[in-house]
Design an enzyme around this catalytic site. Structure first.
Site, PDB file in Angstrom:
ATOM      1  N   TYR A 194     -18.403  14.120  17.447  1.00  0.00           N
ATOM      2  CA  TYR A 194     -17.015  13.677  17.601  1.00  0.00           C
ATOM      3  C   TYR A 194     -16.368  13.351  16.263  1.00  0.00           C
ATOM      4  O   TYR A 194     -15.194  13.675  16.026  1.00  0.00           O
ATOM      5  CB  TYR A 194     -16.958  12.478  18.550  1.00  0.00           C
ATOM      6  CG  TYR A 194     -17.728  12.764  19.818  1.00  0.00           C
ATOM      7  CD1 TYR A 194     -17.249  13.678  20.745  1.00  0.00           C
ATOM      8  CD2 TYR A 194     -18.974  12.173  20.047  1.00  0.00           C
ATOM      9  CE1 TYR A 194     -17.974  13.978  21.887  1.00  0.00           C
ATOM     10  CE2 TYR A 194     -19.704  12.473  21.183  1.00  0.00           C
ATOM     11  CZ  TYR A 194     -19.202  13.371  22.105  1.00  0.00           C
ATOM     12  OH  TYR A 194     -19.925  13.678  23.218  1.00  0.00           O
ATOM     13  N   GLU A 241       0.803  -1.216   0.000  1.00  0.00           N
ATOM     14  CA  GLU A 241       0.000   0.000   0.000  1.00  0.00           C
ATOM     15  C   GLU A 241       0.839   1.270   0.000  1.00  0.00           C
ATOM     16  O   GLU A 241       0.348   2.354   0.340  1.00  0.00           O
ATOM     17  CB  GLU A 241      -0.940   0.008   1.215  1.00  0.00           C
ATOM     18  CG  GLU A 241      -1.865  -1.191   1.318  1.00  0.00           C
ATOM     19  CD  GLU A 241      -2.916  -1.238   0.223  1.00  0.00           C
ATOM     20  OE1 GLU A 241      -2.816  -0.477  -0.752  1.00  0.00           O
ATOM     21  OE2 GLU A 241      -3.855  -2.047   0.335  1.00  0.00           O
TER      22      GLU A 241
END
Length: 216
Positions: A116, A70
Site C-alpha cells: 500500500y 512553512e
C-alpha cells in the site's frame, strides 16, 4: 466544493486520523496562480475561511490570514511536481520517529514492507535537518536527487504532495502507517517485498522507486 472547503475537509481528516496534534502541521492547495494555505498557529481540525492565507506562486502573501512559516516547503513541493495541486505537512508520531532514525536506504527512509505504501507513495527519502520555517527546507526539497511524492524531514515530520487534497491526505495517512510498521519491525529480520515486485507495483501505480539497495 471550493478550495477553502477542500482545505477545511483535509484539516479535519488529518486530525481525525491522529496526524496533527495541537496546532501542528499545515495544508495547502494550488488554484491557478494562487496558493491557499492554512494560516500560522491554526488547528487543522477547526479551520475556517478566516484561517486561510492566500499567496502567489512564489509564496508572497496576497490576502487572508498570516501564512504558516512553512511556506518555503510548500512552494518548493509545487515547483518540484507541477502537476500536483496539494501539499500536506504533518508532525505525526510515526513519521517523526522514523525521521529521527538513520534511513533504510539513500533513496527511501521507509523500506518496502507493504504494497500500500508503494502504491500510494513509493520511495520516501530522508531530507537533511533544517529548522522549521528555514528557507533551506525549500532548497532541500528542490535539490533532492531522488523523485518522490512524500519525504521525511529529519527530526521533524513528513511532507506529501498529491494531484488533489484528498489524494495528498490519503497518501499522508498511508505514509504514517508505513512508518508505524517500520518502527514495529525495526531491529528484527524483516521480510521485504522482492525488488521485482516492488518495481512492478510502482510501475503499475506510477509511484517513484529507485534502485533497491540490499539493506535489511
Amino acid at each position: 466544493m471550493s478550495a477553502i472547503d477542500d482545505l477545511v475537509a483535509a484539516g479535519r481528516a488529518l486530525v481525525e486520523a491522529g496526524l496533527s496534534p495541537g496546532s501542528s502541521g499545515n495544508v495547502s492547495v494550488r488554484e491557478g496562480d494562487r496558493i491557499l494555505m492554512s494560516g500560522t498557529g491554526t488547528r487543522l481540525g477547526a479551520l475556517g475561511p478566516d484561517d486561510i492565507a492566500v499567496l502567489d506562486l512564489d509564496g508572497r502573501p496576497l490576502s487572508g490570514a498570516r501564512p504558516s512559516k512553512e511556506v518555503p516547503l510548500h512552494v518548493a513541493m509545487y515547483a518540484r511536481t507541477p502537476e500536483h495541486t496539494a501539499v500536506v505537512h504533518v508532525h505525526s508520531p510515526s513519521t517523526v520517529a522514523v525521521s529521527c532514525l538513520e534511513p533504510w536506504a539513500a533513496h527511501s527512509a521507509v523500506p518496502p514492507l507493504t504494497p500500500y505504501s508503494l502504491m500510494r507513495v513509493g520511495q520516501v527519502p530522508l531530507l537533511e535537518f533544517a529548522p522549521p520555517g528555514d528557507p533551506a527546507m525549500g532548497d532541500l526539497v528542490r535539490d533532492c536527487p531522488f523523485p518522490f511524492r512524500g519525504a521525511l524531514l529529519a527530526n521533524h515530520g513528513a511532507v506529501v504532495s498529491g494531484v488533489d487534497l484528498p489524494s495528498a491526505v490519503d497518501s499522508t495517512i498511508e505514509l504514517e502507517e508505513a512508518c508505524r510498521i517500520t518502527l514495529l519491525t525495526d531491529g528484527r529480520e524483516r521480510r521485504l517485498i522482492a525488488p521485482a515486485q516492488v518495481r512492478a507495483l510502482t510501475e503499475r501505480w506510477g509511484t517513484p522507486w529507485s534502485e533497491t539497495a540490499s539493506v535489511s
